[in-house]
Enzyme design. Structure first.
Site, mmCIF file in Angstrom:
data_model
loop_
_atom_site.group_PDB
_atom_site.id
_atom_site.type_symbol
_atom_site.label_atom_id
_atom_site.label_comp_id
_atom_site.label_asym_id
_atom_site.label_seq_id
_atom_site.Cartn_x
_atom_site.Cartn_y
_atom_site.Cartn_z
ATOM 1 N N GLY A 190 0.782 -1.231 0.000
ATOM 2 C CA GLY A 190 0.000 0.000 0.000
ATOM 3 C C GLY A 190 0.807 1.271 0.000
ATOM 4 O O GLY A 190 0.341 2.316 0.448
ATOM 5 N N TYR A 199 -18.520 8.197 3.507
ATOM 6 C CA TYR A 199 -17.574 7.065 3.580
ATOM 7 C C TYR A 199 -18.273 5.809 3.036
ATOM 8 O O TYR A 199 -17.654 4.902 2.518
ATOM 9 C CB TYR A 199 -17.058 6.873 5.010
ATOM 10 C CG TYR A 199 -15.794 6.027 5.091
ATOM 11 C CD1 TYR A 199 -14.658 6.391 4.382
ATOM 12 C CD2 TYR A 199 -15.749 4.875 5.878
ATOM 13 C CE1 TYR A 199 -13.503 5.623 4.447
ATOM 14 C CE2 TYR A 199 -14.593 4.111 5.960
ATOM 15 C CZ TYR A 199 -13.478 4.495 5.240
ATOM 16 O OH TYR A 199 -12.340 3.730 5.312
ATOM 17 N N SER A 251 1.721 8.336 2.064
ATOM 18 C CA SER A 251 1.013 7.098 2.415
ATOM 19 C C SER A 251 1.248 6.731 3.874
ATOM 20 O O SER A 251 2.364 6.881 4.390
ATOM 21 C CB SER A 251 1.516 5.937 1.554
ATOM 22 O OG SER A 251 1.176 6.117 0.206
ATOM 23 N N ALA A 253 -12.403 1.819 -3.203
ATOM 24 C CA ALA A 253 -13.787 1.738 -3.692
ATOM 25 C C ALA A 253 -13.861 2.667 -4.896
ATOM 26 O O ALA A 253 -13.186 3.706 -4.910
ATOM 27 C CB ALA A 253 -14.767 2.183 -2.608
ATOM 28 N N LYS A 272 -14.862 -1.680 5.965
ATOM 29 C CA LYS A 272 -13.979 -1.627 7.146
ATOM 30 C C LYS A 272 -14.572 -2.434 8.307
ATOM 31 O O LYS A 272 -13.832 -3.037 9.089
ATOM 32 C CB LYS A 272 -13.717 -0.185 7.568
ATOM 33 C CG LYS A 272 -12.844 0.625 6.606
ATOM 34 C CD LYS A 272 -11.465 0.021 6.359
ATOM 35 C CE LYS A 272 -10.539 1.000 5.650
ATOM 36 N NZ LYS A 272 -9.271 0.364 5.215
ATOM 37 N N VAL A 315 -3.170 -6.661 -5.346
ATOM 38 C CA VAL A 315 -3.727 -7.593 -4.361
ATOM 39 C C VAL A 315 -5.106 -8.125 -4.748
ATOM 40 O O VAL A 315 -5.649 -8.973 -4.042
ATOM 41 C CB VAL A 315 -3.756 -6.994 -2.932
ATOM 42 C CG1 VAL A 315 -2.363 -6.581 -2.486
ATOM 43 C CG2 VAL A 315 -4.735 -5.823 -2.835
ATOM 44 N N THR A 326 -3.892 11.871 2.699
ATOM 45 C CA THR A 326 -3.059 11.051 1.815
ATOM 46 C C THR A 326 -3.686 11.056 0.425
ATOM 47 O O THR A 326 -4.727 11.661 0.219
ATOM 48 C CB THR A 326 -2.995 9.602 2.329
ATOM 49 O OG1 THR A 326 -4.324 9.084 2.313
ATOM 50 C CG2 THR A 326 -2.429 9.504 3.734
ATOM 51 N N LEU A 327 -3.063 10.314 -0.491
ATOM 52 C CA LEU A 327 -3.620 10.187 -1.849
ATOM 53 C C LEU A 327 -5.062 9.686 -1.794
ATOM 54 O O LEU A 327 -5.927 10.167 -2.515
ATOM 55 C CB LEU A 327 -2.737 9.225 -2.660
ATOM 56 C CG LEU A 327 -3.052 9.068 -4.141
ATOM 57 C CD1 LEU A 327 -2.855 10.384 -4.882
ATOM 58 C CD2 LEU A 327 -2.153 7.987 -4.760
HETATM 59 P P1 NAD Z 1 -2.747 5.737 -0.002
HETATM 60 O O1 NAD Z 1 -3.501 6.110 -1.225
HETATM 61 O O2 NAD Z 1 -1.405 6.290 0.176
HETATM 62 O O3 NAD Z 1 -2.682 4.145 0.147
HETATM 63 C C1 NAD Z 1 -3.662 3.279 -0.390
HETATM 64 C C2 NAD Z 1 -2.899 2.231 -1.147
HETATM 65 O O4 NAD Z 1 -3.743 1.187 -1.609
HETATM 66 C C3 NAD Z 1 -2.177 2.816 -2.386
HETATM 67 O O5 NAD Z 1 -0.802 2.571 -2.270
HETATM 68 C C4 NAD Z 1 -2.777 2.009 -3.527
HETATM 69 O O6 NAD Z 1 -1.834 1.765 -4.555
HETATM 70 C C5 NAD Z 1 -3.144 0.726 -2.784
HETATM 71 N N1 NAD Z 1 -4.054 -0.128 -3.552
HETATM 72 C C6 NAD Z 1 -5.325 0.129 -3.975
HETATM 73 N N2 NAD Z 1 -5.779 -0.894 -4.714
HETATM 74 C C7 NAD Z 1 -4.789 -1.830 -4.749
HETATM 75 C C8 NAD Z 1 -4.639 -3.100 -5.370
HETATM 76 N N3 NAD Z 1 -5.620 -3.630 -6.121
HETATM 77 N N4 NAD Z 1 -3.463 -3.777 -5.203
HETATM 78 C C9 NAD Z 1 -2.464 -3.248 -4.455
HETATM 79 N N5 NAD Z 1 -2.532 -2.048 -3.850
HETATM 80 C C10 NAD Z 1 -3.687 -1.344 -3.999
HETATM 81 O O7 NAD Z 1 -3.715 6.156 1.218
HETATM 82 P P2 NAD Z 1 -3.634 5.841 2.779
HETATM 83 O O8 NAD Z 1 -4.515 6.851 3.401
HETATM 84 O O9 NAD Z 1 -2.223 5.696 3.210
HETATM 85 O O10 NAD Z 1 -4.402 4.426 2.881
HETATM 86 C C11 NAD Z 1 -3.832 3.274 3.460
HETATM 87 C C12 NAD Z 1 -4.831 2.552 4.354
HETATM 88 O O11 NAD Z 1 -5.125 3.383 5.469
HETATM 89 C C13 NAD Z 1 -6.157 2.222 3.699
HETATM 90 O O12 NAD Z 1 -6.584 0.957 4.150
HETATM 91 C C14 NAD Z 1 -7.075 3.292 4.244
HETATM 92 O O13 NAD Z 1 -8.417 2.856 4.252
HETATM 93 C C15 NAD Z 1 -6.521 3.396 5.638
HETATM 94 N N6 NAD Z 1 -6.889 4.588 6.392
HETATM 95 C C16 NAD Z 1 -6.679 5.836 5.865
HETATM 96 C C17 NAD Z 1 -7.028 6.963 6.603
HETATM 97 C C18 NAD Z 1 -6.836 8.344 6.026
HETATM 98 O O14 NAD Z 1 -7.517 9.260 6.475
HETATM 99 N N7 NAD Z 1 -5.927 8.551 5.094
HETATM 100 C C19 NAD Z 1 -7.573 6.816 7.890
HETATM 101 C C20 NAD Z 1 -7.758 5.530 8.406
HETATM 102 C C21 NAD Z 1 -7.416 4.422 7.646
HETATM 103 O O1 0WE Z 2 -10.196 4.674 3.906
HETATM 104 C C1 0WE Z 2 -10.143 5.821 3.530
HETATM 105 C C2 0WE Z 2 -10.164 6.163 2.048
HETATM 106 C C3 0WE Z 2 -10.165 4.951 1.184
HETATM 107 C C4 0WE Z 2 -10.455 5.212 -0.264
HETATM 108 C C5 0WE Z 2 -10.219 6.419 -0.904
HETATM 109 C C6 0WE Z 2 -10.497 6.556 -2.259
HETATM 110 C C7 0WE Z 2 -10.329 7.857 -2.999
HETATM 111 C C8 0WE Z 2 -10.081 7.629 -4.472
HETATM 112 C C9 0WE Z 2 -10.975 4.168 -0.984
HETATM 113 N N1 0WE Z 2 -11.256 4.283 -2.301
HETATM 114 C C10 0WE Z 2 -11.018 5.443 -2.939
HETATM 115 N N2 0WE Z 2 -11.327 5.516 -4.275
HETATM 116 C C11 0WE Z 2 -10.962 6.555 -5.046
HETATM 117 O O2 0WE Z 2 -11.289 6.614 -6.249
HETATM 118 N N3 0WE Z 2 -10.100 6.819 4.487
HETATM 119 C C12 0WE Z 2 -10.255 6.461 5.872
HETATM 120 C C13 0WE Z 2 -9.979 8.255 4.165
HETATM 121 C C14 0WE Z 2 -11.346 8.817 4.048
HETATM 122 O O3 0WE Z 2 -12.053 8.698 2.899
HETATM 123 C C15 0WE Z 2 -13.292 9.275 3.115
HETATM 124 C C16 0WE Z 2 -13.364 9.770 4.420
HETATM 125 C C17 0WE Z 2 -12.114 9.467 5.023
HETATM 126 C C18 0WE Z 2 -11.706 9.763 6.427
HETATM 127 C C19 0WE Z 2 -14.383 9.400 2.244
HETATM 128 C C20 0WE Z 2 -15.525 10.052 2.700
HETATM 129 C C21 0WE Z 2 -15.603 10.527 3.983
HETATM 130 C C22 0WE Z 2 -14.528 10.401 4.870
#
Ligand code: NAD
Ligand code: 0WE
Length: 259
Positions: A17, A159, A23, A99, A166, A69, A197-198
């Protein structure tokens, strides 16, 4: 002098990831590396290769490998390669979620069958598939961890299907923990507060969410990747030897508040 047991020397971790330096996976990789862990960084596709390989010099000894994955053959190929190159594995970090963008706007009731399927395949099933592939390499026990979010238990507007995924992920952690405990493999989730993040980019109103989160959280600030990394290093280490099946919050305390 007593040596700290948050010492991961001689341990190997594979981290899924990593998209870029923002990230959560990067915050985790940095902390595992600082504790002496050998790292394998996995990125999703060719598009992310350059980014991942560009980060390697900051983690001397690490290597980067591609793995989608959602593809069983890609998972099998990666773990076959790991079996040959590193042999034993100690830590697996699952920091992956996806998603389709249209599912994270509008009303949850309009969730499509395909959107539901993709969200659960990439964000939940992948943890099962990766854990099954990793377990035979975790010959001295291991620590598997994933990233979750509060939207699993309370409704967070927009969300949507990710919240449902989740919730399934947190239940998956418990079922995997029960299965793999006999091999001394622990499985836990870290519930992180919102971080820009992204995966958060382009989500409408994310800036306001961060602000509200910081205002209401006991620590009155947002969560940083490095703080999630700290909890991950703890879970990877022998300090956490009694913890499995849990969801640990790294969210400035936000989740404890009722109002
Ligand atoms: P991120 O975009 O940096 O990381 C998400 C990663 O998922 C990316 O590296 C993307 O390439 C990878 N990914 C998506 N589809 C994939 C696939 N088919 N095969 C392999 N890799 C795949 O964003 P992040 O915020 O660092 O997200 C990492 C985790 O943290 C996620 O599970 C997200 O739900 C969770 N999370 C994020 C937040 C937030 O606010 N950013 C809060 C709580 C939990
Ligand atoms: O888990 C997440 C985000 C996961 C995520 C983000 C994207 C953006 C780009 C999954 N799929 C996609 N698909 C895309 O095309 N978080 C916990 C961060 C997050 O996302 C939200 C949040 C929070 C917090 C979306 C709506 C409301 C709150």
């Amino acid at each position: 002098m007593t040596e700290s047991i948050l010492n991961l020397k001689g341990r190997t971790a594979v981290v899924f990831g990593l998209a870029n330096k923002r990230s959560i996976a990067w915050g985790i990789a940095e902390k595992l590396h600082a504790a002496g862990c050998r790292l394998i960084i996995s990125y999703q596709n060719d598009r992310l290769r350059q980014e991942a390989e560009g980060l390697l010099p900051e983690l001397p000894g690490a290597e980067a490998v591609e793995c989608d994955v959602s593809n069983d053959a890609a998972i099998a190929a990666l773990f076959e390669r790991l079996r040959k190159t590193v042999g034993k594995l100690d830590v697996l970090v699952h920091s992956v979620a996806y998603a389709p963008a249209e599912e994270l706007k509008g009303d949850f009731v309009n969730t499509s069958r395909e959107g539901f399927r993709i969200a659960h395949d990439v964000s939940v099933y992948s943890l099962i598939a990766l854990s099954r592939a990793a377990a035979p390499l975790m010959t001295e026990g291991g620590s598997i961890m994933t990233l979750t979010y509060y939207g699993a238990e309370k409704v967070v507007p927009r969300y949507n299907v990710m919240g449902v995924a989740k919730a399934a992920l947190e239940a998956t952690v418990r079922y995997l923990a029960a299965d793999l405990g006999s091999k001394n493999i622990r499985v836990n989730a870290i519930s992180a507060g919102p971080i820009k993040t992204l995966a958060a980019r382009g989500i409408g109103g994310f800036g306001e969410m961060l602000k509200a989160h910081a205002e209401r959280a006991p620590l009155h600030r947002n969560t940083e990747q490095s703080e999630v990394g700290g909890a991950a290093a703890f879970l990877a280490s022998d300090l956490a030897s009694g913890i499995t099946g849990e969801t640990i919050y790294v969210d400035s305390g936000y989740n404890i508040m009722g109002f």
